[in-house]
Design a protein around this motif. Structure first.
Motif, PDB file in Angstrom:
ATOM      1  N   GLY A 166      56.064  31.166  61.554  1.00  0.00           N
ATOM      2  CA  GLY A 166      56.915  30.957  60.565  1.00  0.00           C
ATOM      3  C   GLY A 166      57.874  31.770  59.975  1.00  0.00           C
ATOM      4  N   SER A 167      56.491  33.297  60.145  1.00  0.00           N
ATOM      5  CA  SER A 167      57.052  34.194  59.108  1.00  0.00           C
ATOM      6  C   SER A 167      58.047  35.097  59.106  1.00  0.00           C
ATOM      7  CB  SER A 167      56.099  35.276  58.773  1.00  0.00           C
ATOM      8  OG  SER A 167      54.743  34.289  58.059  1.00  0.00           O
ATOM      9  N   LYS A 168      59.057  35.411  59.129  1.00  0.00           N
ATOM     10  CA  LYS A 168      59.885  36.394  59.456  1.00  0.00           C
ATOM     11  C   LYS A 168      59.927  37.707  59.002  1.00  0.00           C
ATOM     12  CE  LYS A 168      63.065  32.636  59.160  1.00  0.00           C
ATOM     13  NZ  LYS A 168      64.470  31.916  57.979  1.00  0.00           N
ATOM     14  N   ARG A 169      60.229  38.541  60.134  1.00  0.00           N
ATOM     15  CA  ARG A 169      59.883  40.199  59.205  1.00  0.00           C
ATOM     16  C   ARG A 169      61.669  41.495  59.780  1.00  0.00           C
ATOM     17  NH1 ARG A 169      56.039  43.064  64.191  1.00  0.00           N
ATOM     18  NH2 ARG A 169      56.849  42.602  65.709  1.00  0.00           N
ATOM     19  N   ILE A 170      61.417  42.205  59.360  1.00  0.00           N
ATOM     20  CA  ILE A 170      62.638  43.125  60.306  1.00  0.00           C
ATOM     21  C   ILE A 170      61.872  44.105  60.744  1.00  0.00           C
ATOM     22  CG2 ILE A 170      63.922  45.109  58.983  1.00  0.00           C
ATOM     23  CD1 ILE A 170      64.657  43.495  56.705  1.00  0.00           C
ATOM     24  N   LYS A 171      61.806  43.799  62.081  1.00  0.00           N
ATOM     25  CA  LYS A 171      61.214  44.890  62.717  1.00  0.00           C
ATOM     26  C   LYS A 171      61.378  46.494  62.289  1.00  0.00           C
ATOM     27  CE  LYS A 171      59.558  45.692  67.349  1.00  0.00           C
ATOM     28  NZ  LYS A 171      59.955  45.332  68.956  1.00  0.00           N
ATOM     29  N   PHE A 204      68.872  47.690  64.351  1.00  0.00           N
ATOM     30  CA  PHE A 204      68.374  46.821  63.172  1.00  0.00           C
ATOM     31  C   PHE A 204      67.716  44.998  64.193  1.00  0.00           C
ATOM     32  CE2 PHE A 204      71.625  47.028  59.938  1.00  0.00           C
ATOM     33  CZ  PHE A 204      71.264  48.802  58.998  1.00  0.00           C
ATOM     34  N   HIS A 205      66.313  45.232  64.151  1.00  0.00           N
ATOM     35  CA  HIS A 205      66.001  44.360  64.566  1.00  0.00           C
ATOM     36  C   HIS A 205      65.236  43.631  63.609  1.00  0.00           C
ATOM     37  CE1 HIS A 205      63.233  43.068  68.214  1.00  0.00           C
ATOM     38  NE2 HIS A 205      64.141  41.928  67.692  1.00  0.00           N
ATOM     39  N   HIS A 206      65.531  42.029  63.754  1.00  0.00           N
ATOM     40  CA  HIS A 206      64.969  40.881  62.785  1.00  0.00           C
ATOM     41  C   HIS A 206      63.819  39.482  63.712  1.00  0.00           C
ATOM     42  CE1 HIS A 206      64.973  37.243  60.074  1.00  0.00           C
ATOM     43  NE2 HIS A 206      64.525  38.503  59.307  1.00  0.00           N
ATOM     44  N   LYS A 243      70.520  58.507  54.179  1.00  0.00           N
ATOM     45  CA  LYS A 243      70.058  57.023  53.344  1.00  0.00           C
ATOM     46  C   LYS A 243      70.397  55.724  54.058  1.00  0.00           C
ATOM     47  CE  LYS A 243      69.738  55.409  48.424  1.00  0.00           C
ATOM     48  NZ  LYS A 243      70.572  55.667  47.091  1.00  0.00           N
ATOM     49  N   LEU A 244      69.513  55.100  53.689  1.00  0.00           N
ATOM     50  CA  LEU A 244      69.775  53.612  54.668  1.00  0.00           C
ATOM     51  C   LEU A 244      69.162  52.554  53.967  1.00  0.00           C
ATOM     52  CD1 LEU A 244      70.999  51.461  56.930  1.00  0.00           C
ATOM     53  CD2 LEU A 244      68.163  52.655  58.151  1.00  0.00           C
ATOM     54  N   GLU A 245      70.495  51.554  53.615  1.00  0.00           N
ATOM     55  CA  GLU A 245      69.345  50.633  53.178  1.00  0.00           C
ATOM     56  C   GLU A 245      69.875  49.239  53.011  1.00  0.00           C
ATOM     57  OE1 GLU A 245      70.691  50.827  49.271  1.00  0.00           O
ATOM     58  OE2 GLU A 245      70.054  52.668  48.342  1.00  0.00           O
ATOM     59  N   THR A 246      69.156  47.987  53.682  1.00  0.00           N
ATOM     60  CA  THR A 246      69.423  46.731  54.597  1.00  0.00           C
ATOM     61  C   THR A 246      68.667  45.650  53.907  1.00  0.00           C
ATOM     62  OG1 THR A 246      70.048  46.040  56.989  1.00  0.00           O
ATOM     63  CG2 THR A 246      67.610  46.732  56.974  1.00  0.00           C
ATOM     64  N   LYS A 247      69.455  44.486  54.401  1.00  0.00           N
ATOM     65  CA  LYS A 247      68.730  43.680  53.660  1.00  0.00           C
ATOM     66  C   LYS A 247      69.266  42.114  55.109  1.00  0.00           C
ATOM     67  CE  LYS A 247      68.649  39.811  50.206  1.00  0.00           C
ATOM     68  NZ  LYS A 247      68.961  39.510  48.902  1.00  0.00           N
ATOM     69  N   ALA A 248      67.839  41.664  55.147  1.00  0.00           N
ATOM     70  CA  ALA A 248      68.084  40.650  56.342  1.00  0.00           C
ATOM     71  C   ALA A 248      68.298  39.019  55.662  1.00  0.00           C
ATOM     72  CB  ALA A 248      67.390  40.260  57.435  1.00  0.00           C
ATOM     73  N   LEU A 249      69.849  38.392  55.352  1.00  0.00           N
ATOM     74  CA  LEU A 249      70.528  37.176  54.200  1.00  0.00           C
ATOM     75  C   LEU A 249      69.305  36.062  54.474  1.00  0.00           C
ATOM     76  CD1 LEU A 249      73.758  38.184  53.692  1.00  0.00           C
ATOM     77  CD2 LEU A 249      71.745  39.220  52.330  1.00  0.00           C
ATOM     78  N   ASP A 250      68.978  35.838  56.239  1.00  0.00           N
ATOM     79  CA  ASP A 250      68.276  34.430  57.062  1.00  0.00           C
ATOM     80  C   ASP A 250      67.070  34.787  55.464  1.00  0.00           C
ATOM     81  OD1 ASP A 250      67.645  32.507  58.463  1.00  0.00           O
ATOM     82  OD2 ASP A 250      65.843  33.955  58.940  1.00  0.00           O
ATOM     83  N   SER A 251      66.017  36.155  55.813  1.00  0.00           N
ATOM     84  CA  SER A 251      65.334  35.891  55.355  1.00  0.00           C
ATOM     85  C   SER A 251      65.351  36.681  54.098  1.00  0.00           C
ATOM     86  CB  SER A 251      63.892  37.077  56.620  1.00  0.00           C
ATOM     87  OG  SER A 251      64.350  38.145  56.389  1.00  0.00           O
ATOM     88  N   GLY A 252      65.794  36.911  53.464  1.00  0.00           N
ATOM     89  CA  GLY A 252      66.024  37.942  52.288  1.00  0.00           C
ATOM     90  C   GLY A 252      65.077  39.226  52.218  1.00  0.00           C
ATOM     91  N   LEU A 253      64.026  40.018  52.964  1.00  0.00           N
ATOM     92  CA  LEU A 253      64.009  40.939  53.366  1.00  0.00           C
ATOM     93  C   LEU A 253      64.558  41.931  53.026  1.00  0.00           C
ATOM     94  CD1 LEU A 253      61.550  39.841  55.896  1.00  0.00           C
ATOM     95  CD2 LEU A 253      60.540  40.490  54.125  1.00  0.00           C
TER      96      LEU A 253
END
Length: 362
Positions: free
Chosen positions: A218-223, A256-258, A345-355
């Motif tokens: 059930g854990s999530k990650r930005i791979k 990106f890959h989540h 420079k790159l900044e990203t956030k996966a809103l589903d997991s908050g990562l």
């Protein structure tokens, strides 16, 4: 080979997102999908097909279709290619991940899907992940499952390492070059890496660290989260003029890959809205003094700035922008022109997991 001088063109295509890179399905829940309606969409014009490849009549024809593809949504491109019974490398990839239902079903039998698309997509058995045969998305819609297309009488092959141009279209020469990718201009074979980077500049790919919410089911990650530049330059022969022309193309890309973890491992491609911003300073290097290929108002370095942007709902996200294109440069310019990224420079956030993750190079 005799070289005939032409008007040298250089142009920039404005930053146009390559859509949200969805397939033909819209997520309703983790396991339920509904097809989107594409019947009323206006399609691109069909492209002739020869020997299982798109056969563009000229460089101008190729550039025109390429620009249209760059600005089109995935569902439109699937319908477009289906209208004239052609399946590109990206088509097969999108079709394959559609077999997973969106593609984030825990019930998907990935080995079976991979076997059904053997030779048409790449399969990472350790990650149980499907990948397209080439990483460049726009070009992926223009090549067949072997990474090939025709422009005029010339044959061009893209892989995840090289671009190979055989200007006389010889299948024998192309097969030999694929087996042994060595540049051989005297034989009309041009080979170069897809990596657009020059030392001592920033690395060709800016990789952000992988982050996760934990190690249990059930854990999530930005791979994966990276920003890069591709060198997609190619050469073609113009029989009417008895000459080879050389075209330089540099492409800026983000990916990106989540994922979500199950008892089998990180096997689920977990949809999310991505929020990101990116910037790059790209110096076009080694432009010959007599190139004549730079229009009035050309500014070097090229500045790319994507402000805070929120994507659609997808587990994998691609963005591409053609940042430099020089049509019909001299052989000297073709070999010498390079790309040096001074800042990334790159900044990203996966809103589903908050990562969140990011990286930079100065």
């Amino acid at each position: 080979m005799k070289h005939v001088s032409f008007l040298l063109l250089l142009f920039f295509i404005a930053a146009v997102p390559f859509g949200c890179q969805k397939n033909e399905y819209k997520i309703e829940s983790d396991t339920t999908c509904t097809p989107t309606d594409v019947s009323s969409r206006e399609l691109l014009s069909p492209v002739p097909v020869s020997d299982g490849m798109l056969a563009f009549t000229s460089v101008e024809h190729y550039n025109q279709v390429r620009a249209q593809v760059l600005a089109s949504q995935t569902a439109d491109l699937m319908s477009w290619q289906g209208s004239f019974n052609f399946k590109s490398a990206q088509y097969y990839y999108r079709e394959a991940i559609g077999q997973q239902c969106c593609p984030d079903s825990e019930d998907a039998n990935m080995p079976t899907i991979a076997a059904n698309y053997n030779g048409k997509v790449l399969y990472d058995a350790a990650e149980q992940d499907l990948k397209p045969i080439i990483p460049m998305v726009t070009t992926g819609w223009l090549v067949n499952e072997n990474g090939e297309l025709k422009v005029g009488s010339s044959l061009i092959h893209y892989s995840n390492q090289y671009v190979i141009s055989v200007v006389d279209g010889s299948r024998t020469k192309m097969d030999a070059a694929i087996a042994n990718p060595v540049n051989n201009p005297s034989n009309g074979v041009y080979v170069h890496s897809i990596v657009a980077a020059a030392a001592p500049c920033c690395p060709w790919a800016l990789d952000a660290p992988s982050v996760n919410t934990g190690g249990g089911s059930g854990s999530k990650r930005i791979k994966t989260a990276y920003m890069t530049n591709w060198d997609e330059s190619y050469a073609v022969y113009i029989p009417q003029l008895n000459t080879t022309i050389y075209n330089v193309i540099f492409t800026f890309a983000i990916y990106f890959h989540h994922q979500r973890k199950t008892w089998l491992g990180w096997t689920v491609c977990q949809r999310t809205q991505w929020q990101y911003k990116a910037s790059e300073t790209a110096q076009i290097t080694n432009i010959p003094a007599n190139c004549g290929c730079l229009p009035p108002g050309f500014v070097n370095p090229v500045l790319i700035n994507i402000p805070l942007t929120t994507t659609g709902n997808e587990c994998k996200y691609n963005y591409e922008k053609q940042i430099f294109a020089a049509l019909n440069v001299s052989p000297t310019a073709y070999y010498s022109i390079g790309l040096c990224t001074n800042k990334m420079k790159l900044e990203t956030k996966a809103l589903d997991s908050g990562l969140s993750t990011g990286a930079s190079c100065n």
